[in-house]
Design an enzyme around this catalytic site. Structure first.
Site, mmCIF file in Angstrom:
data_model
loop_
_atom_site.group_PDB
_atom_site.id
_atom_site.type_symbol
_atom_site.label_atom_id
_atom_site.label_comp_id
_atom_site.label_asym_id
_atom_site.label_seq_id
_atom_site.Cartn_x
_atom_site.Cartn_y
_atom_site.Cartn_z
ATOM 1 C CG ASP A 139 -4.916 101.384 93.142
ATOM 2 O OD1 ASP A 139 -5.133 102.605 93.238
ATOM 3 O OD2 ASP A 139 -5.320 100.699 92.183
ATOM 4 N N GLY A 168 -5.237 102.718 85.807
ATOM 5 C CA GLY A 168 -5.659 101.343 86.016
ATOM 6 C C GLY A 168 -5.966 101.019 87.460
ATOM 7 N NE ARG A 226 -8.413 109.805 91.970
ATOM 8 C CZ ARG A 226 -8.634 109.915 93.266
ATOM 9 N NH1 ARG A 226 -8.687 111.113 93.833
ATOM 10 N NH2 ARG A 226 -8.808 108.835 94.027
ATOM 11 C CB SER A 267 -16.407 92.955 80.288
ATOM 12 O OG SER A 267 -15.024 92.658 80.197
ATOM 13 C CB ILE A 292 -26.603 96.071 73.207
ATOM 14 C CG1 ILE A 292 -25.694 97.164 73.749
ATOM 15 C CG2 ILE A 292 -27.047 96.442 71.807
ATOM 16 C CD1 ILE A 292 -26.232 98.567 73.545
ATOM 17 C CB ALA A 323 -12.256 109.439 91.962
ATOM 18 C CB ILE A 324 -12.071 103.651 90.811
ATOM 19 C CG1 ILE A 324 -12.358 104.086 89.369
ATOM 20 C CG2 ILE A 324 -12.687 102.289 91.104
ATOM 21 C CD1 ILE A 324 -13.814 104.114 88.997
ATOM 22 C CB CYS A 365 -6.648 107.932 85.269
ATOM 23 S SG CYS A 365 -7.268 107.550 86.922
#
Length: 613
Positions: free
Chosen positions: A94, A70, A45, A356, A283, A47-48, A2
């Site tokens: 969280d 985070g 936000r 990643s 890519i 939202a995750i 966020c």
């Protein structure tokens, strides 16, 4: 993931909304703010976890107000522990766990968190503000403080709205060397970065602001790994599996960035071992020397992932260059930000979270420069005069790479060589170059107990990984409302890597030895029998061809005169050298293009009735 904002300075509602709107791309799902006493707290936000509106922020827990950017990956375990103390929870987020942990553990709550985070908690009873940034600096935190005036944000472009600010020339000098502004500076004198692994307290009544380091790299002899290599491989594999597992927790779609290199392949392999629904993204460049998509596609086929290849071309590159400053705020010259932006843009069409491989090179000795420095280090045992004589002979070569080698061995010590490698070693084009090695963490090079390999790794984790890689990935992914998670940057993995003997990581001429031996349990080793190319963009070629007119227009001699801190005549010469093909100057050209755009963009941050100094 966020964007957070807050201030003890009074602003009208329309100004607060403008500050939040500036980075709405960081959190498009909900935007709001509250006024509590004399404190403003705002939040955008994405939202995750717990998509319900009940977890929107600013979030209230008892007498606490919190804004948080985070993820706390181990929040379920912390929640279970807190329940044993009698804590009750009304959400599955969280954020609520973070606030409850602060009530239970106080400022030491950060020691319990495994995640990437930048958060602020306002205690309405004590009228104090507490905040922290994660150990490795994945999430950004900018602030300005003067007495009881305190303002913070995820990005500095929010803070400078409705403020008088001035450029920090020392920060500009450091940018011209490093390609980014090292913490704790920002590009503005009035704004600072909270350093990674630090927490702070601020009293809204007295204006007392204090920061404290709560985590650091540990290379102590008492903590050295005593097991054998095969045991280390097994233990690291277990750690990595858990690191990937907890980062795949989300109430939205999760994918993996797959470049075809060791680190991203390992993450994709571990993710695929846990689920057969992995989506991977890479890519593609038409320039063969930069294109690793064919390798990524082979690995994806082996792992049986749902793979997506995204093509990058000069036209789209120009579009991203021209909008670069809208997302990065500060001058930032890592050219791989362009393909990262493009990768994030197209990945977001399929998922909202992407894993990643960032962090592997720093902790496991993967950069080519580690090998170069190992070869160069014996030369620095020679007297400076002897090295300068050798350099005079080498630089007679017409090959610009040989000239760079000559510049390198002419440096006063190995520390200076390593630092100035990031700036291309040659600074004649800077008008009054301030080349003092006074950025934070330089003391690492003076440690008598660390090996050269440990010094390079520790310095890179504290500087390059934090200031460059994390900035690049955070801004590029957030530009398209995509959350990027890095399992190799789990602090447990970093701590474990620091305990290992050097030859476990770089032994027998094999870099990232231990990571490769884990990866090869999933993917055949012969798929990696090729030189490391990194996540680069073909600017060297484009600046002489497809983007030549663009470069010459943007960096004409007249335009160069408008850039402070450079010698326009000498800079014009280095641009001509690049166009003639006698010297690869694309890093300097890219730095100048980015900085010129950044200067221009400074006049776009104001809102009616306000201006920049």
């Amino acid at each position: 993931m966020c964007g957070i904002y807050g201030s003890t300075i009074y602003y009208d509602d329309h100004i607060v909304r403008a500050k939040l709107h500036k980075v709405q791309f960081r959190g498009p799902d909900y935007s709001g703010f509250e006024r509590i006493n004399n404190v403003i707290l705002g939040h955008n936000r994405l939202a995750i976890v717990d998509l319900d509106h009940r977890s929107n922020q600013p979030f209230t827990y008892h007498h606490l107000k919190i804004v948080f950017n985070g993820e706390i990956y181990n929040y379920q375990a912390i929640k279970a522990e807190l329940k044993t103390f009698g804590y009750l929870f009304s959400t599955s987020s969280d954020t609520e766990v973070l606030a409850a942990a602060y009530l239970q553990f106080g400022e030491n709550c950060v020691d319990h968190f495994n995640g990437m985070f930048a958060f602020v908690i306002y205690d309405t009873q004590a009228q104090t503000i507490f905040g922290a940034r994660d150990r490795l600096g994945k999430k950004p935190f900018y602030y300005a403080q003067n007495g009881t005036d305190f303002e913070f944000a995820s990005q500095p472009s929010q803070i400078i709205i409705a403020r008088n600010v001035s450029i920090d020339q020392q920060a500009v000098n450091e940018y011209m060397i490093w390609g980014y502004v090292p913490e704790p500076r920002s590009a503005w004198q009035q704004i600072k970065k909270l350093q990674a692994g630090h927490k702070f307290t601020f009293s809204t009544t007295t204006g007392i602001f204090k920061t404290e380091k709560y985590w650091d790299l540990n290379f102590s002899e008492t903590g050295r790994y005593i097991g054998n290599y095969s045991t280390a491989v097994s233990e690291l594999k277990t750690l990595l599996n858990d690191s990937v597992k907890i980062r795949m927790q989300a109430d939205v779609g999760v994918g993996v960035f797959l470049s075809g290199g060791i680190d991203s392949s390992l993450i994709a392999a571990l993710a695929s071992a846990q689920t057969d629904q992995v989506k991977t993204f890479c890519i593609k460049f038409k320039e063969k020397e930069f294109d690793e998509s064919v390798f990524a596609e082979k690995i994806a086929r082996h792992l049986k992932t749902n793979h997506h290849t995204i093509e990058c071309n000069p036209d789209e590159g120009i579009s991203l260059i021209e909008n670069f400053g809208d997302f990065f705020d500060e001058p930032f010259a890592d050219s791989s930000a362009i393909p990262t932006l493009l990768l994030s843009k197209y990945t977001k069409r399929h998922v909202t979270v992407a894993l990643s491989g960032d962090g592997g090179d720093e902790s496991f000795s993967g950069y080519t420069r580690y090998k170069w420095l190992g070869h160069a280090n014996p030369l620095f045992k020679l007297p400076n005069s002897a090295r300068k004589m050798l350099a005079e002979i080498i630089k007679l070569s017409p090959n610009y790479r040989h000239k760079l080698i000559a510049m390198g061995i002419s440096q006063v010590d190995i520390k200076a060589l390593y630092a100035y490698m990031f700036g291309g070693l040659e600074f004649s084009w800077l008008g009054k170059p301030d080349l003092g090695l006074n950025v934070p963490y330089m003391e690492i090079w003076s440690s008598p107990t660390l090996s050269l390999q440990q010094k390079m790794s520790a310095f890179d984790i504290k500087t390059y990984l934090n200031g460059d890689i994390n900035t690049k990935v955070d801004r590029a992914s957030m530009a398209f409302s995509l959350e990027a998670r890095a399992p190799l940057m789990d602090y447990r993995v970093v701590d474990f890597a620091n305990t290992l003997p050097d030859h476990f990581k770089f032994g027998g001429g094999i870099q990232k030895r231990i990571l490769k031996d884990i990866l090869y349990q999933y993917v055949p080793a012969n798929l990696y029998n090729r030189p490391k190319s990194g996540f680069a963009i073909p600017f060297r070629h484009w600046f002489k061809n497809e983007l030549k007119d663009y470069v010459l227009d943007q960096l004409s001699y007249h335009e160069l005169l408008e850039i402070p801190g450079i010698d326009a005549r000498k800079t014009s010469i280095i641009i001509k050298e690049h166009m003639a093909g006698t010297w690869n100057r694309f890093p300097q050209i890219w730095k100048l293009l980015v900085f010129k755009q950044w200067l221009k963009n400074q006049q776009t941050h104001s809102i009616p009735g306000y201006h920049l100094a």
